[in-house]
Design a protein around this motif. Structure first.
Motif, PDB file in Angstrom:
ATOM      1  N   THR A 190      11.052 -16.096  -1.360  1.00  0.00           N
ATOM      2  CA  THR A 190      10.664 -15.712  -0.003  1.00  0.00           C
ATOM      3  C   THR A 190       8.970 -15.745  -0.344  1.00  0.00           C
ATOM      4  O   THR A 190       8.820 -15.457  -1.432  1.00  0.00           O
ATOM      5  CB  THR A 190      11.528 -14.507   0.164  1.00  0.00           C
ATOM      6  OG1 THR A 190      11.415 -13.613  -0.937  1.00  0.00           O
ATOM      7  CG2 THR A 190      12.782 -14.594   0.682  1.00  0.00           C
ATOM      8  N   ALA A 191       8.645 -15.057   0.906  1.00  0.00           N
ATOM      9  CA  ALA A 191       6.984 -14.600   0.889  1.00  0.00           C
ATOM     10  C   ALA A 191       6.752 -13.376   1.448  1.00  0.00           C
ATOM     11  O   ALA A 191       7.514 -12.957   2.208  1.00  0.00           O
ATOM     12  CB  ALA A 191       6.007 -15.817   1.443  1.00  0.00           C
ATOM     13  N   ARG A 192       5.592 -12.951   0.975  1.00  0.00           N
ATOM     14  CA  ARG A 192       5.308 -11.574   1.599  1.00  0.00           C
ATOM     15  C   ARG A 192       3.898 -11.683   2.128  1.00  0.00           C
ATOM     16  O   ARG A 192       2.819 -12.111   1.043  1.00  0.00           O
ATOM     17  CB  ARG A 192       5.514 -10.394   0.594  1.00  0.00           C
ATOM     18  CG  ARG A 192       5.026  -9.057   1.372  1.00  0.00           C
ATOM     19  CD  ARG A 192       5.588  -7.801   0.545  1.00  0.00           C
ATOM     20  NE  ARG A 192       6.999  -7.613   0.984  1.00  0.00           N
ATOM     21  CZ  ARG A 192       7.561  -6.691   0.494  1.00  0.00           C
ATOM     22  NH1 ARG A 192       7.411  -6.155  -0.562  1.00  0.00           N
ATOM     23  NH2 ARG A 192       9.110  -6.781   0.757  1.00  0.00           N
ATOM     24  N   ARG A 193       3.378 -11.380   3.132  1.00  0.00           N
ATOM     25  CA  ARG A 193       1.914 -11.298   3.629  1.00  0.00           C
ATOM     26  C   ARG A 193       1.453 -10.090   3.799  1.00  0.00           C
ATOM     27  O   ARG A 193       2.131  -9.031   4.227  1.00  0.00           O
ATOM     28  CB  ARG A 193       1.826 -12.257   4.984  1.00  0.00           C
ATOM     29  CG  ARG A 193       0.371 -12.456   5.567  1.00  0.00           C
ATOM     30  CD  ARG A 193       0.355 -13.418   6.705  1.00  0.00           C
ATOM     31  NE  ARG A 193       0.789 -12.425   7.937  1.00  0.00           N
ATOM     32  CZ  ARG A 193       1.898 -12.838   8.740  1.00  0.00           C
ATOM     33  NH1 ARG A 193       2.587 -14.114   8.102  1.00  0.00           N
ATOM     34  NH2 ARG A 193       2.220 -12.227   9.543  1.00  0.00           N
ATOM     35  N   TYR A 194       0.170  -9.820   3.148  1.00  0.00           N
ATOM     36  CA  TYR A 194      -0.375  -8.684   3.328  1.00  0.00           C
ATOM     37  C   TYR A 194      -1.651  -8.742   4.057  1.00  0.00           C
ATOM     38  O   TYR A 194      -2.368  -9.700   3.974  1.00  0.00           O
ATOM     39  CB  TYR A 194      -0.882  -8.187   1.674  1.00  0.00           C
ATOM     40  CG  TYR A 194       0.048  -8.242   0.873  1.00  0.00           C
ATOM     41  CD1 TYR A 194       0.880  -7.051   0.446  1.00  0.00           C
ATOM     42  CD2 TYR A 194       0.395  -9.343   0.267  1.00  0.00           C
ATOM     43  CE1 TYR A 194       1.903  -7.097  -0.410  1.00  0.00           C
ATOM     44  CE2 TYR A 194       1.323  -9.391  -0.825  1.00  0.00           C
ATOM     45  CZ  TYR A 194       2.025  -8.195  -1.093  1.00  0.00           C
ATOM     46  OH  TYR A 194       3.041  -8.196  -2.166  1.00  0.00           O
ATOM     47  N   HIS A 195      -2.123  -7.834   4.896  1.00  0.00           N
ATOM     48  CA  HIS A 195      -3.348  -7.477   5.645  1.00  0.00           C
ATOM     49  C   HIS A 195      -4.116  -6.555   5.199  1.00  0.00           C
ATOM     50  O   HIS A 195      -3.413  -5.239   5.069  1.00  0.00           O
ATOM     51  CB  HIS A 195      -2.587  -7.303   7.137  1.00  0.00           C
ATOM     52  CG  HIS A 195      -1.965  -8.536   7.750  1.00  0.00           C
ATOM     53  ND1 HIS A 195      -2.393  -9.451   8.700  1.00  0.00           N
ATOM     54  CD2 HIS A 195      -0.730  -9.056   7.347  1.00  0.00           C
ATOM     55  CE1 HIS A 195      -1.514 -10.523   8.913  1.00  0.00           C
ATOM     56  NE2 HIS A 195      -0.349  -9.897   8.276  1.00  0.00           N
ATOM     57  N   TRP A 196      -5.454  -6.734   5.405  1.00  0.00           N
ATOM     58  CA  TRP A 196      -6.453  -5.692   5.092  1.00  0.00           C
ATOM     59  C   TRP A 196      -7.486  -5.815   6.353  1.00  0.00           C
ATOM     60  O   TRP A 196      -7.607  -7.027   6.857  1.00  0.00           O
ATOM     61  CB  TRP A 196      -7.146  -5.659   3.710  1.00  0.00           C
ATOM     62  CG  TRP A 196      -6.451  -5.687   2.539  1.00  0.00           C
ATOM     63  CD1 TRP A 196      -5.177  -6.413   2.116  1.00  0.00           C
ATOM     64  CD2 TRP A 196      -6.286  -4.519   1.475  1.00  0.00           C
ATOM     65  NE1 TRP A 196      -4.653  -6.131   0.827  1.00  0.00           N
ATOM     66  CE2 TRP A 196      -5.343  -4.861   0.547  1.00  0.00           C
ATOM     67  CE3 TRP A 196      -7.107  -3.427   1.423  1.00  0.00           C
ATOM     68  CZ2 TRP A 196      -5.138  -4.069  -0.519  1.00  0.00           C
ATOM     69  CZ3 TRP A 196      -6.905  -2.600   0.356  1.00  0.00           C
ATOM     70  CH2 TRP A 196      -6.004  -3.076  -0.646  1.00  0.00           C
ATOM     71  N   CYS A 197      -8.072  -4.664   6.368  1.00  0.00           N
ATOM     72  CA  CYS A 197      -9.136  -4.569   7.375  1.00  0.00           C
ATOM     73  C   CYS A 197     -10.486  -3.653   7.175  1.00  0.00           C
ATOM     74  O   CYS A 197      -9.787  -2.441   6.762  1.00  0.00           O
ATOM     75  CB  CYS A 197      -8.779  -4.424   8.962  1.00  0.00           C
ATOM     76  SG  CYS A 197      -9.766  -4.736  10.353  1.00  0.00           S
ATOM     77  N   SER A 198     -11.313  -3.843   7.423  1.00  0.00           N
ATOM     78  CA  SER A 198     -12.441  -2.976   7.124  1.00  0.00           C
ATOM     79  C   SER A 198     -12.791  -1.784   8.406  1.00  0.00           C
ATOM     80  O   SER A 198     -13.144  -0.913   7.965  1.00  0.00           O
ATOM     81  CB  SER A 198     -13.719  -3.821   6.634  1.00  0.00           C
ATOM     82  OG  SER A 198     -14.318  -4.145   7.867  1.00  0.00           O
ATOM     83  N   GLN A 199     -12.074  -2.234   9.358  1.00  0.00           N
ATOM     84  CA  GLN A 199     -12.145  -1.265  10.525  1.00  0.00           C
ATOM     85  C   GLN A 199     -11.571   0.017  10.464  1.00  0.00           C
ATOM     86  O   GLN A 199     -10.098  -0.078  10.139  1.00  0.00           O
ATOM     87  CB  GLN A 199     -11.864  -1.886  11.818  1.00  0.00           C
ATOM     88  CG  GLN A 199     -11.770  -1.390  12.970  1.00  0.00           C
ATOM     89  CD  GLN A 199     -13.299  -1.387  13.690  1.00  0.00           C
ATOM     90  OE1 GLN A 199     -13.922  -1.863  13.086  1.00  0.00           O
ATOM     91  NE2 GLN A 199     -13.413  -0.895  15.007  1.00  0.00           N
ATOM     92  N   ASN A 200     -12.097   0.987  10.291  1.00  0.00           N
ATOM     93  CA  ASN A 200     -11.568   2.146  10.074  1.00  0.00           C
ATOM     94  C   ASN A 200     -10.839   2.633   8.835  1.00  0.00           C
ATOM     95  O   ASN A 200     -10.137   3.616   8.385  1.00  0.00           O
ATOM     96  CB  ASN A 200     -10.169   2.677  11.080  1.00  0.00           C
ATOM     97  CG  ASN A 200     -10.928   2.674  12.598  1.00  0.00           C
ATOM     98  OD1 ASN A 200     -11.969   3.159  12.721  1.00  0.00           O
ATOM     99  ND2 ASN A 200     -10.121   2.104  13.514  1.00  0.00           N
ATOM    100  N   LEU A 201     -11.139   1.696   7.752  1.00  0.00           N
ATOM    101  CA  LEU A 201     -10.686   1.963   6.383  1.00  0.00           C
ATOM    102  C   LEU A 201     -11.605   3.010   5.730  1.00  0.00           C
ATOM    103  O   LEU A 201     -12.543   2.852   5.631  1.00  0.00           O
ATOM    104  CB  LEU A 201     -10.832   0.468   5.789  1.00  0.00           C
ATOM    105  CG  LEU A 201     -10.028   0.577   4.338  1.00  0.00           C
ATOM    106  CD1 LEU A 201      -8.718   0.816   4.351  1.00  0.00           C
ATOM    107  CD2 LEU A 201     -10.448  -0.899   3.573  1.00  0.00           C
TER     108      LEU A 201
END
Length: 417
Positions: free
Chosen positions: A169-180
């Motif tokens: 199985t796979a796992r996707r991770y999301h990051w964003c500089s907005q409001n970080l």
């Protein structure tokens, strides 16, 4: 959108055929261009950092609606479509899968030099995000894909994916500089992947004491640490298997977010779709009156089926976060390469691309009639959904698509419908 989440992303074999990959590139680029034109570059990053929107985005582009391959295919399509227009749109995609992920620092440096950004800082960010998801969050998944989406203003989003070889199985991770605000305290906008039980998440806000303790332990004599670890192992209680962390008050906490749990079955079933919302889309397509969409309906070649696809494309562009809780619904725009829920209707897909492209180009010249009409498709579908409450006949909708598949140029991987 700073919460973490998870979803089942079963692995499926096969590659994306060129006839679909090229169309995904065109459709994905046009949707991003429309987002930039209507909301700005930062909104593109916020959307890509939302796991539910990302899954819906891939589905509306004709990719399999639930498999992990959607990550690779969507990011490859965007890299092909956006990078040649980076100067125009102010967005570029770095990295990729496997060996291409290792090229991320080099590509970031080139993009930074062109835009006048601090390349060293962005490269550090890229490496740190990968290190956090591979090491600080020990959930059984090893990263094999890393994409860094950068704007000319220095804002960014990261989409990366890991694989668990035992469970396939796979796992996707999301990051964003907005409001970080911090890389080490609830930094993710979302995590998608199969829930496999306990994980070690040192980035959770409740883990501050644990991080401090680890830092102190790192200063201890290794022999002493090994002895204590062995003592703990002998007296360990396995527990319930549900807890993720223990906070500073000794209470168990759980990760809450915009989670998606994708089923293992490949076909789209009625349980995967909000039939009320789908009914509104179908009603918009088949019951719209010319007085409501004159500019759009007078487009040569536009028929009810293309209008159905454009309504779902419109929702991807203009919809709010709550609209993406059932990504499978967006596969009713252009089907799926494996024939689920139905073969990709190439004639309809090409018409959708042509009309969306035409609406964007005319908007640039000040003629916004068609652009406003496409926006109005989503507004009208919402009104029908709220006021008329049509319930889609799910089986009949799929049967209708398959009945007309040949007429609409239906195609699946490895051949035609």
């Amino acid at each position: 959108m700073k919460s973490t989440g998870h979803a089942d992303l079963p692995l499926h074999g096969g590659t994306v055929p060129k006839w679909l990959a090229d169309r995904m590139m065109q459709m994905g680029t046009l949707i991003v261009e429309s987002l930039v034109y209507n909301f700005g570059k930062k909104e593109v990053l916020v959307r890509l950092s939302d796991p539910l929107w990302f899954q819906s985005f891939g589905a509306v582009m004709g990719m399999d609606w639930h498999s992990s391959g959607i990550t690779t295919s969507v990011m490859y399509a965007l890299k092909r479509g956006l990078n040649p227009r980076a100067k125009d749109l102010g967005i570029c995609v770095c990295g990729g899968r496997g060996k291409y992920s290792r090229r991320t620092p080099e590509e970031l440096q080139i993009a930074s030099n062109i835009a006048g950004l601090n390349g060293d800082e962005l490269i550090k960010t890229s490496k740190l995000c990968a290190k956090v998801d591979n090491t600080a969050v020990q959930d059984g998944f090893q990263l094999y894909q890393h994409n860094f989406i950068l704007t000319s203003d220095g804002d960014w989003t990261i989409v990366q994916q890991g694989m668990n070889v035992q469970t396939k199985t796979a796992r996707r991770y999301h990051w964003c500089s907005q409001n970080l605000r911090s890389f080490i305290e609830n930094p993710h906008t979302g995590i998608t992947g199969e829930n496999i039980g306990k994980i070690l998440n040192l980035t959770d806000k409740t883990a501050a004491k644990t991080r401090d303790s680890i830092l102190e332990l790192s200063k201890e004599n290794p022999d002493k640490l090994i002895k204590e670890i062995k003592d703990i192992a002998r007296h360990e209680d396995s527990g319930s298997g549900k807890d993720l962390l223990q906070n500073e008050d000794g209470q168990l906490t759980f990760s809450q977010s915009r989670s998606i749990i994708m089923p293992r079955h490949h076909e789209v079933t009625v349980q995967d779709v909000d039939t009320k919302r789908l009914g509104a889309v179908l009603a918009t397509a088949y019951e719209s009156e010319p007085k409501d969409f004159e500019s759009l309906l007078l487009t040569p070649g536009l028929g009810p089926r293309t209008l159905q696809s454009l309504t779902l494309v419109s929702e991807v562009i203009y919809g709010t976060p709550s609209r993406f809780n059932d990504p499978a619904r967006f596969s009713f725009a252009h089907g799926g390469k494996d024939g689920h829920p139905f073969p990709v209707p190439l004639k309809v897909y090409d018409e959708s691309i042509r009309i969306l492209h035409e609406s964007i180009e005319k908007s640039k010249l000040g003629y916004k009639d068609k652009s406003e009409c496409i926006k109005r498709l989503h507004t009208t579908a919402l009104q029908i959904e709220r006021n008329c409450a049509p319930e889609a006949d799910f089986d009949a909708a799929i049967a209708w698509e398959k009945e007309h598949s040949k007429e609409w140029g239906g195609r699946v991987q490895g051949g035609c419908s």
